[in-house]
Design a protein around this motif. Structure first.
Motif, PDB file in Angstrom:
ATOM      1  N   LEU A 323       0.818  -1.214   0.000  1.00 59.59           N
ATOM      2  CA  LEU A 323       0.000   0.000   0.000  1.00 59.59           C
ATOM      3  C   LEU A 323       0.856   1.271   0.000  1.00 59.59           C
ATOM      4  CD1 LEU A 323      -2.853   1.099  -0.025  1.00 59.59           C
ATOM      5  CD2 LEU A 323      -2.887   0.964   2.481  1.00 59.59           C
ATOM      6  N   PRO A 324       1.928   1.374   0.799  1.00 64.32           N
ATOM      7  CA  PRO A 324       2.747   2.603   0.766  1.00 64.32           C
ATOM      8  C   PRO A 324       3.457   2.838  -0.562  1.00 64.32           C
ATOM      9  CG  PRO A 324       3.154   1.367   2.780  1.00 64.32           C
ATOM     10  CD  PRO A 324       2.344   0.483   1.893  1.00 64.32           C
ATOM     11  N   SER A 325       3.545   1.828  -1.399  1.00 65.79           N
ATOM     12  CA  SER A 325       4.303   1.970  -2.646  1.00 65.79           C
ATOM     13  C   SER A 325       3.503   2.628  -3.768  1.00 65.79           C
ATOM     14  CB  SER A 325       4.795   0.596  -3.117  1.00 65.79           C
ATOM     15  OG  SER A 325       3.702  -0.229  -3.506  1.00 65.79           O
ATOM     16  N   ILE A 326       2.183   2.850  -3.584  1.00 66.46           N
ATOM     17  CA  ILE A 326       1.370   3.358  -4.694  1.00 66.46           C
ATOM     18  C   ILE A 326       1.249   4.882  -4.637  1.00 66.46           C
ATOM     19  CG2 ILE A 326       0.049   1.221  -4.736  1.00 66.46           C
ATOM     20  CD1 ILE A 326      -2.317   2.828  -3.556  1.00 66.46           C
ATOM     21  N   THR A 327       1.087   5.468  -5.816  1.00 68.75           N
ATOM     22  CA  THR A 327       0.815   6.910  -5.932  1.00 68.75           C
ATOM     23  C   THR A 327      -0.428   7.166  -6.766  1.00 68.75           C
ATOM     24  OG1 THR A 327       2.307   7.028  -7.834  1.00 68.75           O
ATOM     25  CG2 THR A 327       3.228   7.581  -5.659  1.00 68.75           C
ATOM     26  N   PRO A 331      -5.042  -0.418 -11.916  1.00 70.36           N
ATOM     27  CA  PRO A 331      -4.586  -1.822 -11.930  1.00 70.36           C
ATOM     28  C   PRO A 331      -3.087  -1.934 -12.198  1.00 70.36           C
ATOM     29  CG  PRO A 331      -6.630  -1.588 -13.170  1.00 70.36           C
ATOM     30  CD  PRO A 331      -6.164  -0.202 -12.836  1.00 70.36           C
ATOM     31  N   GLU A 332      -2.547  -1.032 -13.027  1.00 70.35           N
ATOM     32  CA  GLU A 332      -1.122  -1.096 -13.354  1.00 70.35           C
ATOM     33  C   GLU A 332      -0.252  -0.767 -12.140  1.00 70.35           C
ATOM     34  OE1 GLU A 332      -3.634  -0.757 -16.698  1.00 70.35           O
ATOM     35  OE2 GLU A 332      -3.378   0.708 -15.056  1.00 70.35           O
ATOM     36  N   LEU A 337      -2.945  -6.354  -5.869  1.00 65.92           N
ATOM     37  CA  LEU A 337      -4.311  -6.445  -5.360  1.00 65.92           C
ATOM     38  C   LEU A 337      -4.954  -7.767  -5.771  1.00 65.92           C
ATOM     39  CD1 LEU A 337      -6.134  -4.709  -3.634  1.00 65.92           C
ATOM     40  CD2 LEU A 337      -7.104  -3.722  -5.709  1.00 65.92           C
ATOM     41  N   PHE A 338      -4.760  -8.157  -7.017  1.00 63.42           N
ATOM     42  CA  PHE A 338      -5.262  -9.445  -7.508  1.00 63.42           C
ATOM     43  C   PHE A 338      -4.056 -10.317  -7.850  1.00 63.42           C
ATOM     44  CE2 PHE A 338      -8.826  -6.631  -8.279  1.00 63.42           C
ATOM     45  CZ  PHE A 338      -9.941  -7.414  -7.986  1.00 63.42           C
TER      46      PHE A 338
END
Length: 664
Positions: A323-327, A331-332, A337-338
């Motif tokens: 979670l901390p790695s997303i900005t 989906p990309e 998540l999946f």
């Protein structure tokens, strides 16, 4: 009360550094080869075979005597190896020198003899051996076991043997006491227990120096008679039996460590240290929880070997890093998540995003009234609908806000862990897809001067991230490509055993990490671990520490040849999971297994079969479908579950398998 305590000598009072006596013949062959440059390995093979055959011939021709001598064996050996300029006398001296250099006192035997002396009991040593009594007495004296006044009887001198019972008759005569006043201890059931009992002596079987399961496994995995695997087996037994026992009796934790955790963590620990030294790394960061035990083992091995590699423990997890790695919410940007090995249940997906299921399901209930936490989003349309809900402005902003908060907390935690002080470092984890490593490097990439950490792993699957995705890594074992038939030792990496391995190998003394607070404090899924788990972990950690101190060095040579090391590690894991002992499984009965990163939907790792379940298996499948009898789900570890199932229930399952073959 006994008046005479009699002890067998070899593998009871004295233990050799080699795992089996014939290994000494190989050592002699190598020394003899060093004297003649024309001799090759085939000559060593011939020498060992001839030495064994010479002993057999000498023993068969001794009638009416029941034992031969070392001198007679070497006379025959010299004649079998002609032309050869080596005399029988020189050969005897060489073999006695090898024996003397190899022998050491068994700690438990020394303690037992000491206890008997203090009780006023006379000590006797009785041995079936071709070695002379003078040689045996010298070695027992050197090791502090023989004292003036002790009895010593060897079959080579008396011409009678324990295996026939005649040497015990001589013991009774020499001791001058009744047979029932003598207790004999030894490692052979027939020679040391049955025969003395037939004559009225007390016979007791002792296993002080008997090979354990791990040493036997190594012996069967050897690649040649004189390779490092065989040498390690001997070194392991030697260190184990000449050192004080860590506890008066083995617990289930000791069995688990000796059979599996000790060997696999020592093997990988030495491999890690060698890789780090080769690549100029000064520090290793071990990822929680999978590498908790490995961290302690490798740190001890680093101290033992003088590798000077710092070992630090990093409290991270897929949940804490993804979670901390997303900005952005796409989906990309969120491939975690999946995942193909996880069931995409709606409740589990929301947990990954730290979204409260009740709150958000209530928001979406008007458009998707059938959705609940157990909704399986396996269909493409359902997934598209989920992404539409997730990208709604209010929801997306909430996700990014949580992600940013967790990211700032993670960076503070990593800073305190020394991740940004520019020491050449590497990331250590169990396996499998490099998700944590890539996320960790992604979170830290914005820090000036940070160099992405490479990774070291026990195993990597072919469906993993590539080096360009912040995931440069090497592993001890790699999963075979899908179009290549897998060797047995490689199969565990592609199936359910990888999940089981995570929970056995990855025992820890703290709950799963789910994130970091604003000040960098670690947030756990639970406040504390269960009391039973904490107790079991402490027992395992203590037993593992004792094992590493006694036996850790013996595994170093096995990690040097990477090809052999890979095969050995794979075979060790494969064999343990197929044939675990009941004693080792007792240390794992409390564990639960789940492939979900938040451990949702966990089931018992080991679940013994019940009578009701086994009886239901007797019915043919068509009848169970007609009667709507629910299908029985197998446990995460079927072999362990069957091993812990009562024998009577296992018999019912065996009958059910026969019945199903008949139905087909």
């Amino acid at each position: 009360m006994i008046k005479v305590a009699s002890f067998d000598v070899f593998d009871t009072c004295l233990v050799r550094r080699v795992i089996v006596p014939s290994m000494l013949f190989w050592k002699m062959a190598e020394k003899l080869r060093a004297l003649d440059s024309h001799l090759d390995r085939e000559w060593s093979e011939a020498f060992v075979a001839a030495r064994i055959e010479a002993e057999r011939r000498a023993l068969s021709d001794t009638a009416p005597k029941e034992e031969t001598t070392l001198a007679e064996i070497w006379r025959r050996l010299v004649s079998m190896m002609q032309p050869w300029e080596f005399t029988a006398e020189a050969g005897c001296a060489l073999e006695e020198a090898e024996e003397a250099a190899s022998l050491e006192a068994v700690f438990s035997a020394a303690e037992s003899i000491k206890h008997q002396r203090l009780a006023g009991v006379r000590i006797a040593f009785v041995s079936d051996t071709y070695l002379s009594s003078a040689f045996v007495q010298t070695q027992l004296t050197r090791c502090g076991l023989y004292q003036l006044g002790d009895l010593l009887l060897v079959s080579s001198e008396h011409g009678t043997a324990k295996r026939s019972g005649n040497l015990f008759r001589e013991l009774i005569r020499r001791a001058g006491v009744a047979a029932e006043d003598i207790e004999h201890c030894g490692d052979n059931w027939v020679s040391d227990v049955v025969r003395p009992r037939e004559l009225g002596l007390q016979g007791r079987l002792v296993t002080w120096a008997t090979r354990n399961k791990a040493e036997d496994e190594l012996l069967t995995l050897r690649f040649s008679e004189d390779d490092a695997v065989t040498a390690a087996a001997g070194a392991l037994r030697f260190q184990r039996v000449v050192s004080p026992s860590p506890s008066p009796s083995k617990t289930s934790a000791h069995h688990l460590v000796e059979e599996f955790l000790g060997p696999i963590t020592c093997l990988m620990g030495h491999w890690l240290l060698q890789q780090a030294k080769r690549e100029g790394k000064e520090r290793l960061y071990f990822a929680a929880r999978d590498a908790r035990l490995l961290w302690k083992t490798t740190a001890r091995l680093s101290d033992q070997t003088g590798a000077a590699i710092q070992c630090r423990y990093l409290k991270v997890s897929r949940q804490a890093l993804s979670l901390p790695s997303i900005t952005e919410v796409t989906p990309e940007a969120m491939p975690w998540l999946f995942r193909y090995f996880e069931r995409p249940l709606l409740g589990r997906l929301l947990a990954k995003l730290e979204l409260a299921p009740k709150e958000f399901l209530a928001q979406w209930s008007k458009k998707y009234p059938t959705w609940n936490e157990a909704t399986d989003l396996v269909e493409g349309e359902a997934r598209d609908a989920f992404w539409q809900c997730l990208r709604h402005r209010d929801v997306a902003e909430r996700v990014l806000l949580v992600a940013n908060t967790r990211r700032q907390g993670a960076l503070r935690y990593f800073e305190r862990s020394g991740l940004f002080d520019r020491t050449p470092s590497a990331f250590v984890d169990l396996g499998w897809h490099l998700t944590c490593q890539a996320a960790l490097n992604g979170v830290c990439r914005a820090v000036p001067g940070f160099s992405p950490l490479p990774g070291y792993y026990l195993g990597l699957k072919h469906r993993r991230k590539g080096p360009a995705e912040d995931a440069a890594a090497r592993a001890l074992i790699y999963e075979s490509a899908p179009d290549i038939p897998k060797a047995a030792w490689n199969q565990w990496l592609g199936g359910w055993r990888e999940t089981v391995l995570e929970h056995v190998f990855g025992m820890a003394d703290h709950p799963s990490v789910t994130g970091y607070g604003q000040d960098g404090e670690v947030i756990y899924r639970k406040k504390e671990i269960a009391a039973l788990h904490g107790t079991k972990f402490s027992e395992v950690e203590s037993a593992l520490g004792d094992y590493v101190e006694r036996s850790g060095r013996a595994w170093a040579a096995l990690a040097e040849d990477e090809s052999s090391c890979r095969r050995l590690a794979g075979e060790w894991i494969h064999r343990f999971f197929l044939r675990p002992s009941k004693e080792a499984l007792e240390a794992l009965r409390h564990l639960e297994a789940s492939s979900d990163q938040n451990n949702l939907g966990a089931t018992p790792l080991i679940r013994p079969n019940t009578v009701k379940e086994s009886l239901s298996e007797l019915w043919p499948q068509w009848l169970k479908s007609t009667l709507r009898i629910p299908r029985i789900e197998e446990s995460a570890w079927p072999e362990a579950s069957e091993m812990t199932t009562p024998r009577s229930v296992r018999m019912i399952k065996k009958v059910s398998r026969i019945a199903h073959r008949f139905y087909r």
